[in-house]
Scaffold this active site. Structure first.
Site, PDB file in Angstrom:
ATOM      1  N   HIS A 122      98.746  69.520  34.114  1.00 31.91           N
ATOM      2  CA  HIS A 122      97.763  70.461  34.656  1.00 31.91           C
ATOM      3  C   HIS A 122      97.347  71.481  33.610  1.00 31.91           C
ATOM      4  CE1 HIS A 122      98.742  68.660  38.463  1.00 31.91           C
ATOM      5  NE2 HIS A 122      97.922  69.484  39.100  1.00 31.91           N
ATOM      6  N   SER A 123      98.197  71.684  32.619  1.00 30.14           N
ATOM      7  CA  SER A 123      97.906  72.690  31.595  1.00 30.14           C
ATOM      8  C   SER A 123      97.523  72.013  30.277  1.00 30.14           C
ATOM      9  CB  SER A 123      99.141  73.564  31.383  1.00 30.14           C
ATOM     10  OG  SER A 123      99.105  74.154  30.105  1.00 30.14           O
TER      11      SER A 123
END
Lengths: 133, 204
Positions: free
Chosen positions: A16-17
């Site tokens: 997600h990052s």
């Protein structure tokens, strides 16, 4: 980045990052060098926290190897979007991509080490998944 | 099966409008039990579809619906992208496999089952499925559009009592109880907007 040896299984990191994805890819690269095709996708289409099926598809294309590609994901959405990306890749190549049920950092590193020795996709996946209880 | 261009454009605009009006509300719901971006993600998806409105409206209906699904996948980001994307892509494929739309409840059932497989979820897990299945059920019973919309809203509110078993909210365990699921909420908003649009523009 050119891939040194397309006979080896490729590795894709999905988080997600963007920072996490890039950081792990960097770690893998430093440990196994250029002999494993490697790519990452992190964040949504705007680069914010999230995942993006189109970006994951692109990463799979980048890390493509005829020996197959092992994908490592962090949270649920990353897995769902990776499945979507694999479908979008289309047959017959989609059958050569596996999402590993393994911790992101340790899984990617150990899979890359296994892949760098020329192991098959199933062997790479099995080695990474041994890390999961 | 050629879609009426005005119908497709109208539906796209109705969906975009309801999501835009509720972006902050959906983000607030997602802040409580998720990562707080469901509203802005949905809005980004709707804007992307809206930007292609004219091109989409000139396609045969199954192609238009499938392309909307793909656009949502590529633009929503997060888990909602593949879920809503799968729903529409499957509806498009199912419509293409038939030459009539009068069995839409069956088309929808198959598409919702595909969403359930994609998310490995079931009814009661506190997801958009908790709105989709009741809506499908209402359609299969030939309920009026107003009834379907009411059913969607009520089903979304019922997710507050559920404990999340999928997605980010599932990490909260019992703390997810008491909050309406953001995905169920966006699904109810879209269903209601679509029902109202049909109600105002077409005979039910």
């Amino acid at each position: 980045m050119t891939t040194g040896n397309t006979a080896n299984v490729g590795i894709v990191i999905v988080s997600h990052s963007p920072l996490v994805a890039r950081g792990i890819a960097d770690m893998v690269r430093q440990m196994v060098g250029d002999c494993v095709p490697l790519a990452w996708s992190g964040g949504n289409v705007r680069g914010e926290l999230g995942t993006d099926a189109g970006g994951i598809l692109q990463a799979i294309e980048t890390a493509w190897s005829d020996a197959g590609v092992a994908v490592f994901v962090d949270l649920g959405g990353a897995e769902t979007n990776s499945e979507m990306a694999i479908e979008m890749l289309g047959a017959p190549r989609s059958a050569l991509v596996a999402i590993c049920n393994a911790p992101l950092v340790e899984g990617a590193v150990i899979a890359a080490a296994e892949a760098s020795g020329g192991a098959s996709l199933s062997k790479v996946v099995a080695t990474a998944e041994e890390l999961s209880p | 099966m050629q879609a009426e261009p005005v119908l497709v454009l109208g539906l796209i605009e109705a969906c975009r409008a309801v999501i835009t009006a509720n972006t902050d509300h959906l983000c607030a719901l997602d802040c409580a039990i998720g990562d707080g971006d469901h509203g802005s993600n949905m809005q980004r998806g709707c804007e992307a579809v809206s930007a292609q409105g004219t091109a989409l409206s000139n396609l045969p209906l199954p192609d238009a619906v499938e392309k909307i699904g793909m656009t949502l996948v590529m633009n929503i980001g997060g888990a909602a992208g593949p879920l809503y994307g799968t729903l529409l892509m499957e509806i498009g494929r199912e419509l293409r496999a038939r030459d009539r739309t009068d069995d839409f409840a069956i088309v929808l059932k198959k598409a919702i089952d595909a969403v359930a497989r994609r998310g490995r979820s079931h009814q009661g897990d506190k997801t958009l499925l908790d709105v989709l299945y009741p809506v499908q059920d209402a359609l299969a019973r030939s309920s009026t559009l107003i009834d379907v919309a009411r059913h969607a809203e009520r089903s979304a509110s019922l997710t507050a009592a559920m404990r999340a078993r999928r997605g980010r909210a599932s990490y909260l365990g019992d703390r997810s109880i008491g909050h309406v699921d953001p995905g169920a909420s966006s699904c109810a908003l879209l269903t209601t907007a679509i029902c109202h649009y049909f109600g105002e523009n077409h005979r039910a």
